[in-house]
Scaffold this motif. Structure first.
Motif, mmCIF file in Angstrom:
data_model
loop_
_atom_site.group_PDB
_atom_site.id
_atom_site.type_symbol
_atom_site.label_atom_id
_atom_site.label_comp_id
_atom_site.label_asym_id
_atom_site.label_seq_id
_atom_site.Cartn_x
_atom_site.Cartn_y
_atom_site.Cartn_z
ATOM 1 N N GLY A 58 -3.692 -66.920 22.443
ATOM 2 C CA GLY A 58 -3.076 -66.473 21.240
ATOM 3 C C GLY A 58 -3.493 -65.081 21.103
ATOM 4 N N GLU A 59 -4.774 -64.678 21.847
ATOM 5 C CA GLU A 59 -5.301 -63.457 21.813
ATOM 6 C C GLU A 59 -4.814 -62.351 22.669
ATOM 7 N N PHE A 60 -3.847 -62.924 23.731
ATOM 8 C CA PHE A 60 -3.498 -61.772 24.785
ATOM 9 C C PHE A 60 -2.404 -60.880 23.973
ATOM 10 N N ARG A 61 -2.500 -59.679 24.413
ATOM 11 C CA ARG A 61 -1.473 -58.739 23.658
ATOM 12 C C ARG A 61 -1.097 -57.870 24.969
ATOM 13 N N MET A 62 0.068 -57.615 25.292
ATOM 14 C CA MET A 62 0.544 -56.806 26.448
ATOM 15 C C MET A 62 2.035 -55.841 26.069
ATOM 16 N N MET A 63 1.568 -54.598 26.400
ATOM 17 C CA MET A 63 2.756 -53.687 26.016
ATOM 18 C C MET A 63 3.959 -53.968 27.003
ATOM 19 N N GLN A 64 5.360 -53.486 26.748
ATOM 20 C CA GLN A 64 6.176 -53.837 27.629
ATOM 21 C C GLN A 64 6.135 -52.914 28.986
ATOM 22 N N GLN A 65 5.744 -51.810 28.854
ATOM 23 C CA GLN A 65 5.540 -50.911 30.085
ATOM 24 C C GLN A 65 4.548 -51.698 30.998
ATOM 25 N N ASP A 66 3.479 -52.439 30.482
ATOM 26 C CA ASP A 66 2.705 -52.867 31.349
ATOM 27 C C ASP A 66 3.026 -54.003 32.172
ATOM 28 N N VAL A 67 4.179 -54.836 31.849
ATOM 29 C CA VAL A 67 4.733 -56.122 32.300
ATOM 30 C C VAL A 67 5.977 -55.869 33.062
ATOM 31 N N ASN A 68 6.560 -54.646 32.929
ATOM 32 C CA ASN A 68 7.934 -54.285 33.421
ATOM 33 C C ASN A 68 7.972 -54.538 34.951
ATOM 34 N N ARG A 69 6.899 -54.054 35.831
ATOM 35 C CA ARG A 69 7.009 -54.144 37.167
ATOM 36 C C ARG A 69 6.859 -55.875 37.468
ATOM 37 N N SER A 70 5.948 -56.679 36.778
ATOM 38 C CA SER A 70 5.925 -58.032 37.182
ATOM 39 C C SER A 70 7.156 -58.545 36.838
ATOM 40 N N GLN A 71 7.822 -58.272 35.733
ATOM 41 C CA GLN A 71 9.113 -58.673 35.179
ATOM 42 C C GLN A 71 10.153 -58.649 36.166
ATOM 43 N N GLU A 72 10.246 -57.493 36.880
ATOM 44 C CA GLU A 72 11.226 -57.443 37.856
ATOM 45 C C GLU A 72 11.083 -58.652 39.049
ATOM 46 N N PHE A 73 9.973 -58.833 39.460
ATOM 47 C CA PHE A 73 9.768 -59.987 40.481
ATOM 48 C C PHE A 73 10.027 -61.222 39.839
ATOM 49 N N ARG A 74 9.845 -61.423 38.617
ATOM 50 C CA ARG A 74 10.249 -62.731 38.040
ATOM 51 C C ARG A 74 11.692 -62.978 37.867
ATOM 52 N N LYS A 75 12.559 -62.019 38.356
ATOM 53 C CA LYS A 75 13.878 -62.428 38.544
ATOM 54 C C LYS A 75 14.309 -63.131 39.666
ATOM 55 N N CYS A 76 13.355 -63.350 40.665
ATOM 56 C CA CYS A 76 13.652 -64.078 41.747
ATOM 57 C C CYS A 76 13.970 -65.473 41.455
ATOM 58 N N ILE A 77 15.204 -66.107 42.059
ATOM 59 C CA ILE A 77 15.669 -67.393 41.951
ATOM 60 C C ILE A 77 15.329 -68.251 43.143
ATOM 61 N N GLU A 78 14.568 -67.745 44.031
ATOM 62 C CA GLU A 78 14.013 -68.415 45.072
ATOM 63 C C GLU A 78 15.068 -68.894 45.837
ATOM 64 N N CYS A 79 15.849 -68.076 46.283
ATOM 65 C CA CYS A 79 16.862 -68.689 47.293
ATOM 66 C C CYS A 79 16.404 -68.614 48.868
ATOM 67 N N TYR A 80 15.406 -67.981 48.862
ATOM 68 C CA TYR A 80 14.671 -67.881 50.177
ATOM 69 C C TYR A 80 15.579 -66.797 51.182
ATOM 70 N N LEU A 81 16.337 -66.352 50.827
ATOM 71 C CA LEU A 81 17.143 -65.464 51.640
ATOM 72 C C LEU A 81 16.277 -64.253 52.358
ATOM 73 N N CYS A 82 15.400 -63.851 51.593
ATOM 74 C CA CYS A 82 14.501 -62.804 52.029
ATOM 75 C C CYS A 82 13.573 -63.685 53.042
ATOM 76 N N GLN A 83 12.960 -64.722 52.681
ATOM 77 C CA GLN A 83 12.309 -65.535 53.720
ATOM 78 C C GLN A 83 13.085 -65.570 55.294
ATOM 79 N N ASN A 84 14.123 -65.891 54.953
ATOM 80 C CA ASN A 84 14.977 -66.240 55.847
ATOM 81 C C ASN A 84 15.168 -65.034 56.940
ATOM 82 N N THR A 85 15.375 -63.799 56.442
ATOM 83 C CA THR A 85 16.012 -62.815 57.210
ATOM 84 C C THR A 85 14.783 -62.025 57.652
#
Lengths: 266, 268
Positions: A126-153
């Motif tokens: 409950g004490e964690f505080r994060m600004m949006q600009q700090d998590v933008n990079r990680s959030q891009e990677f969270r879009k992953c749907i785990e289709c594993y096409l990248c692993q495959n290619t």
């Protein structure tokens, strides 16, 4: 207006199989997955095919269409000429269970090896505080749907199965990068990225980025920044000197990759 | 009771074709290989030519000869002075800068991906089987040296400052006062694009802000990082464009210096 499309679909199991020819009806607005479902319903009832959301969000219907790793549900039939023969094969990097269904458990094993989120133990829930600009990079990677096409290619394991033990693949190096860039994660993952997950095998040909259905810039935003962080940790004498004269904060320590228990030889 | 037989071991689909791609996947690596070969041949010939690199009337110095620091450099072309006597012809005049410029390009993240595909075929194109029996990537010598990219970047920033100085000198007329010719403008465009390529580098992106965990604690570095990141999206285009402008700038200065072409003057 509908037409009859020529399909060559890989059929088989346990690795042995062959391409079989079919002619299937195609209607306006359909995607490859729709046509494979019609093939299954009308001509090949035993065709094994993994699918779920039909909306490009579950990552189930990964396959190779004319040799290119794609999602069946996100590949429109309108991009092909009606006279063209479509070749549909399973993902080549993973063992075949049957027809177009592959065993992707390699990826789950790699996922389990990555040390999980490691927050500062003194910060209470409950004490964690994060600004949006700090998590933008990680959030891009969270879009992953785990289709594993990248692993495959990725040719590191696609063309060299012997590298599977040493190389985690772009999806899981991206996971390491996601945690490494997370503002509330205190662990230093640079050593394990190189030593345990094989970041050095990546030769940045950007094939993972090219096939990502979520358009995540895997190479530019995860793998190369991670390579730069590793270079800072292991290959940069100026950074080393800076740490010696206390101009840089001390590393919080490197977590250990979670290795699976040795399998029973019997 | 019937005993179930054990399932056969799972293996990858045995597909003999190297690739089932039907698009012209070979075209991009072929074009890249051809263009890089042409450029390297041109640059190699030019750096060892030893003349037609300086236009004294308008102070045009080709970037392939900057800085010119040895005894054989023609008067006026040595903006940093002449530190050493004449060198044997196997050593290029700009031996001070060329190894770093070459190292910067060779270890550039874009060029690495491009030449691994075009020349080393690892792989030639995505989802096309590569011909090598084994693969260790950038884990061993010599390719592990690519991790030194940032050091080439540091030196190339200094070389870009020198190129900028050379460009400023080129805005002079025959009498030494301010002047503009076609060559001045070509050098200006070249330098601007060279700065674009240098600053859009992935190492620059890391150094300026990418290495931070918390952007909110470093607002200035975050702002710089966002600008570099935007430029970084054009890194490939800048990599190719600057190869073109370097060649064009050198070719233009060679033509003017040899007397084959006279520089059109816009002012003075």
């Amino acid at each position: 207006m509908g037409y009859k499309a020529k399909f060559r679909v890989w059929r088989g199991d346990a690795g042995t199989g062959a391409l079989q020819d079919y002619e299937v009806e195609v209607n306006e607005g359909e995607v490859v997955l729709d046509v494979l479902h019609r093939l299954q319903a009308t001509q090949a009832n035993d065709l094994a095919l993994r699918w779920n959301c039909k909306a490009g969000k579950c990552g189930s219907c990964s396959m190779e269409i004319n040799g290119r790793p794609r999602l069946g549900c996100m590949t429109r039939m309108s991009v092909f000429s009606p006279s063209e023969t479509l070749t549909i094969t399973p993902m080549r990097t993973f063992p075949v269970i049957r027809d177009l269904v592959t065993d992707v458990s390699f990826n789950y094993e790699k996922a389990r090896q990555i040390p999980s989120f490691t927050p500062d133990a003194s910060v209470k829930p409950g004490e964690f505080r994060m600004m949006q600009q700090d998590v933008n990079r990680s959030q891009e990677f969270r879009k992953c749907i785990e289709c594993y096409l990248c692993q495959n290619t990725c040719h590191v394991i696609r063309d060299h199965a012997e590298n599977e033990a040493a190389f985690a693949g772009p999806r899981f190096l991206m996971r390491v990068a996601e945690l490494e860039m997370h503002p509330a994660d205190t662990a230093d993952r640079r050593d394990i990225a190189q030593e345990d997950f094989g970041l050095g095998y990546c030769n940045i040909t950007k094939c993972c980025t090219e096939v990502c259905p979520e358009h995540i810039k895997i190479t530019d935003n995860a793998l190369i920044p991670m390579k730069e962080r590793v270079a800072g940790r292991k290959y940069d004498p100026l950074v080393w000197l800076g740490s010696k004269i206390s101009r840089r904060p001390k590393s919080e320590g490197t977590p250990v990759a979670v290795r699976p228990a040795a399998k029973d030889a019997t | 009771m019937t005993q179930l037989s054990e399932a056969p071991p799972r293996t990858r689909a045995q597909i003999s074709e190297r690739t089932l791609r039907k698009d012209p996947w070979w075209r991009t690596p072929a074009v890249v290989a051809a263009l890089l070969t042409i450029w390297v041949l041109y640059a190699t010939v030019r750096v060892f030519t030893g003349h037609w690199y300086w236009v004294p009337a308008y102070h045009y110095l080709t970037p392939f000869y900057s800085p010119c620091v040895s005894g054989e450099c023609v008067p006026g072309s040595s903006s940093l002075g002449q530190w050493i006597p004449a060198l044997p012809p196997v050593i290029p005049y700009a031996f001070v800068s060329l190894p770093f410029v070459l190292g910067f390009r060779l270890s550039c993240y874009y060029y690495r991906g491009a030449y691994y595909k075009a020349f080393w075929r690892a792989p030639t194109a995505c989802a096309v089987r590569e011909p090598h029996a084994s693969y260790s990537g950038e884990t061993r010598l010599p390719l592990i040296l690519h991790n030194l990219h940032r050091f080439f970047f540091y030196v190339v920033v200094l070389i870009s400052i020198l190129n900028t100085w050379d460009m400023v000198q080129a805005f002079r007329g025959k009498d030494g006062s301010f002047g503009i010719g076609l060559g001045s403008l070509i050098m200006l465009v070249n330098v601007v694009l060279l700065w674009g390529y240098t600053l859009s580098c992935h190492s620059c992106r890391h150094i300026t802000g990418g290495r931070l965990k918390n952007f909110s604690s470093h607002p200035v570095r975050y702002w710089i990082w966002t600008k570099i990141s935007r430029l970084n999206q054009r890194h490939m285009q800048l990599a190719w464009t600057t190869l073109g402008t370097l060649m064009l700038t050198d070719l233009y200065i060679m033509l003017v210096a040899s007397g084959a072409f006279s520089d059109p003057r816009i002012f003075n």
